[in-house]
Design a protein around this motif. Structure first.
Motif, PDB file in Angstrom:
ATOM      1  N   VAL A   5       0.861  -1.178   0.000  1.00 20.81           N
ATOM      2  CA  VAL A   5       0.000   0.000   0.000  1.00 20.81           C
ATOM      3  C   VAL A   5       0.902   1.234   0.000  1.00 20.81           C
ATOM      4  CG1 VAL A   5      -1.819   1.236   1.220  1.00 20.81           C
ATOM      5  CG2 VAL A   5      -1.801  -1.242   1.241  1.00 20.81           C
ATOM      6  N   GLY A   6       0.791   2.065  -1.026  1.00 21.15           N
ATOM      7  CA  GLY A   6       1.616   3.252  -1.170  1.00 21.15           C
ATOM      8  C   GLY A   6       1.199   4.379  -0.239  1.00 21.15           C
ATOM      9  N   SER A   7       1.973   5.456  -0.246  1.00 21.39           N
ATOM     10  CA  SER A   7       1.776   6.545   0.707  1.00 21.39           C
ATOM     11  C   SER A   7       0.446   7.277   0.532  1.00 21.39           C
ATOM     12  CB  SER A   7       2.934   7.531   0.636  1.00 21.39           C
ATOM     13  OG  SER A   7       3.017   8.086  -0.652  1.00 21.39           O
ATOM     14  N   ILE A   8       0.054   7.569  -0.689  1.00 23.23           N
ATOM     15  CA  ILE A   8      -1.228   8.264  -0.904  1.00 23.23           C
ATOM     16  C   ILE A   8      -2.376   7.332  -0.529  1.00 23.23           C
ATOM     17  CG2 ILE A   8      -2.764   9.257  -2.640  1.00 23.23           C
ATOM     18  CD1 ILE A   8      -0.243  10.203  -4.125  1.00 23.23           C
ATOM     19  N   ASP A   9      -2.277   6.091  -0.923  1.00 23.99           N
ATOM     20  CA  ASP A   9      -3.287   5.087  -0.590  1.00 23.99           C
ATOM     21  C   ASP A   9      -3.403   4.930   0.928  1.00 23.99           C
ATOM     22  OD1 ASP A   9      -5.144   3.060  -0.842  1.00 23.99           O
ATOM     23  OD2 ASP A   9      -3.783   1.632  -1.802  1.00 23.99           O
ATOM     24  N   ARG A  10      -2.264   4.883   1.616  1.00 22.97           N
ATOM     25  CA  ARG A  10      -2.264   4.750   3.077  1.00 22.97           C
ATOM     26  C   ARG A  10      -2.934   5.947   3.729  1.00 22.97           C
ATOM     27  NH1 ARG A  10       3.401   2.795   5.469  1.00 22.97           N
ATOM     28  NH2 ARG A  10       2.072   2.604   7.294  1.00 22.97           N
ATOM     29  N   THR A  11      -2.605   7.133   3.265  1.00 20.92           N
ATOM     30  CA  THR A  11      -3.188   8.355   3.843  1.00 20.92           C
ATOM     31  C   THR A  11      -4.705   8.362   3.673  1.00 20.92           C
ATOM     32  OG1 THR A  11      -1.154   9.565   3.355  1.00 20.92           O
ATOM     33  CG2 THR A  11      -3.126  10.868   3.783  1.00 20.92           C
ATOM     34  N   PRO A  49      -4.529  -7.435   2.492  1.00 16.14           N
ATOM     35  CA  PRO A  49      -4.651  -8.817   2.025  1.00 16.14           C
ATOM     36  C   PRO A  49      -5.268  -8.959   0.626  1.00 16.14           C
ATOM     37  CG  PRO A  49      -5.303  -8.674   4.322  1.00 16.14           C
ATOM     38  CD  PRO A  49      -5.110  -7.266   3.834  1.00 16.14           C
ATOM     39  N   PRO A  50      -6.369  -8.240   0.300  1.00 18.10           N
ATOM     40  CA  PRO A  50      -6.898  -8.377  -1.062  1.00 18.10           C
ATOM     41  C   PRO A  50      -5.901  -7.916  -2.129  1.00 18.10           C
ATOM     42  CG  PRO A  50      -8.588  -7.473   0.362  1.00 18.10           C
ATOM     43  CD  PRO A  50      -7.313  -7.485   1.147  1.00 18.10           C
ATOM     44  N   TYR A  51      -5.129  -6.869  -1.839  1.00 19.04           N
ATOM     45  CA  TYR A  51      -4.104  -6.441  -2.789  1.00 19.04           C
ATOM     46  C   TYR A  51      -3.109  -7.574  -3.014  1.00 19.04           C
ATOM     47  CZ  TYR A  51      -5.079  -1.382  -3.108  1.00 19.04           C
ATOM     48  OH  TYR A  51      -5.630  -0.159  -3.376  1.00 19.04           O
ATOM     49  N   ALA A  52      -2.713  -8.259  -1.940  1.00 20.29           N
ATOM     50  CA  ALA A  52      -1.750  -9.354  -2.058  1.00 20.29           C
ATOM     51  C   ALA A  52      -2.329 -10.500  -2.895  1.00 20.29           C
ATOM     52  CB  ALA A  52      -1.357  -9.850  -0.673  1.00 20.29           C
ATOM     53  N   MET A  53      -3.607 -10.833  -2.662  1.00 19.01           N
ATOM     54  CA  MET A  53      -4.230 -11.933  -3.405  1.00 19.01           C
ATOM     55  C   MET A  53      -4.390 -11.605  -4.881  1.00 19.01           C
ATOM     56  SD  MET A  53      -7.115 -13.525  -0.859  1.00 19.01           S
ATOM     57  CE  MET A  53      -8.030 -12.014  -0.685  1.00 19.01           C
ATOM     58  N   LEU A  54      -4.678 -10.346  -5.186  1.00 24.17           N
ATOM     59  CA  LEU A  54      -4.929  -9.941  -6.576  1.00 24.17           C
ATOM     60  C   LEU A  54      -3.673  -9.438  -7.284  1.00 24.17           C
ATOM     61  CD1 LEU A  54      -8.322  -8.118  -5.999  1.00 24.17           C
ATOM     62  CD2 LEU A  54      -7.969 -10.391  -6.989  1.00 24.17           C
ATOM     63  N   GLY A  55      -2.572  -9.313  -6.556  1.00 26.24           N
ATOM     64  CA  GLY A  55      -1.318  -8.892  -7.164  1.00 26.24           C
ATOM     65  C   GLY A  55      -1.168  -7.396  -7.348  1.00 26.24           C
ATOM     66  N   PHE A  56      -1.970  -6.609  -6.647  1.00 30.26           N
ATOM     67  CA  PHE A  56      -1.859  -5.152  -6.725  1.00 30.26           C
ATOM     68  C   PHE A  56      -0.751  -4.659  -5.808  1.00 30.26           C
ATOM     69  CE2 PHE A  56      -6.591  -5.291  -7.648  1.00 30.26           C
ATOM     70  CZ  PHE A  56      -6.428  -5.094  -9.010  1.00 30.26           C
ATOM     71  N   ASN A  57      -0.146  -3.558  -6.192  1.00 36.73           N
ATOM     72  CA  ASN A  57       0.881  -2.937  -5.360  1.00 36.73           C
ATOM     73  C   ASN A  57       0.911  -1.459  -5.697  1.00 36.73           C
ATOM     74  OD1 ASN A  57       3.106  -2.123  -3.935  1.00 36.73           O
ATOM     75  ND2 ASN A  57       4.404  -3.785  -4.664  1.00 36.73           N
ATOM     76  N   THR A  58       0.598  -0.594  -4.729  1.00 42.12           N
ATOM     77  CA  THR A  58       0.616   0.838  -4.969  1.00 42.12           C
ATOM     78  C   THR A  58       1.862   1.493  -4.387  1.00 42.12           C
ATOM     79  OG1 THR A  58      -0.724   1.266  -2.995  1.00 42.12           O
ATOM     80  CG2 THR A  58      -1.903   0.996  -5.081  1.00 42.12           C
ATOM     81  N   CYS A  59       2.785   0.679  -3.872  1.00 39.27           N
ATOM     82  CA  CYS A  59       4.046   1.216  -3.352  1.00 39.27           C
ATOM     83  C   CYS A  59       4.948   1.622  -4.507  1.00 39.27           C
ATOM     84  CB  CYS A  59       4.793   0.172  -2.525  1.00 39.27           C
ATOM     85  SG  CYS A  59       4.134  -0.053  -0.888  1.00 39.27           S
ATOM     86  N   ALA A  60       5.745   2.632  -4.253  1.00 40.01           N
ATOM     87  CA  ALA A  60       6.732   3.042  -5.248  1.00 40.01           C
ATOM     88  C   ALA A  60       7.798   1.960  -5.353  1.00 40.01           C
ATOM     89  CB  ALA A  60       7.362   4.370  -4.850  1.00 40.01           C
TER      90      ALA A  60
END
Length: 63
Positions: A5-11, A49-60
């Motif tokens: 989870v990237g910084s904007i997403d986390r905020t 967890p859903p990001y991990a299962m679906l292969g998403f990553n918003t981190c730089a």
């Protein structure tokens, strides 16, 4: 657990989670507002967890 989870997403997750919890605590919305704990925790931890299962990553990406 690597962060996905990237910084904007986390905020956004933290702000939305706190907003939902505050609205539920003040009675503005129903008890379902306490589901704001989920985005709050995923924002604080930096892992979803859903990001991990679906292969998403918003981190730089690190180079």
């Amino acid at each position: 657990m690597t962060k996905n989870v990237g910084s904007i997403d986390r905020t956004l997750r933290i702000v939305i989670g706190l907003g939902l919890i505050a609205a539920a605590a003040t009675g503005t919305i129903g008890l379902w507002g306490y589901l704001g704990v989920v985005p709050l925790l995923t924002g604080l931890i930096g892992w979803c967890p859903p990001y991990a299962m679906l292969g998403f990553n918003t981190c730089a990406t690190k180079k």
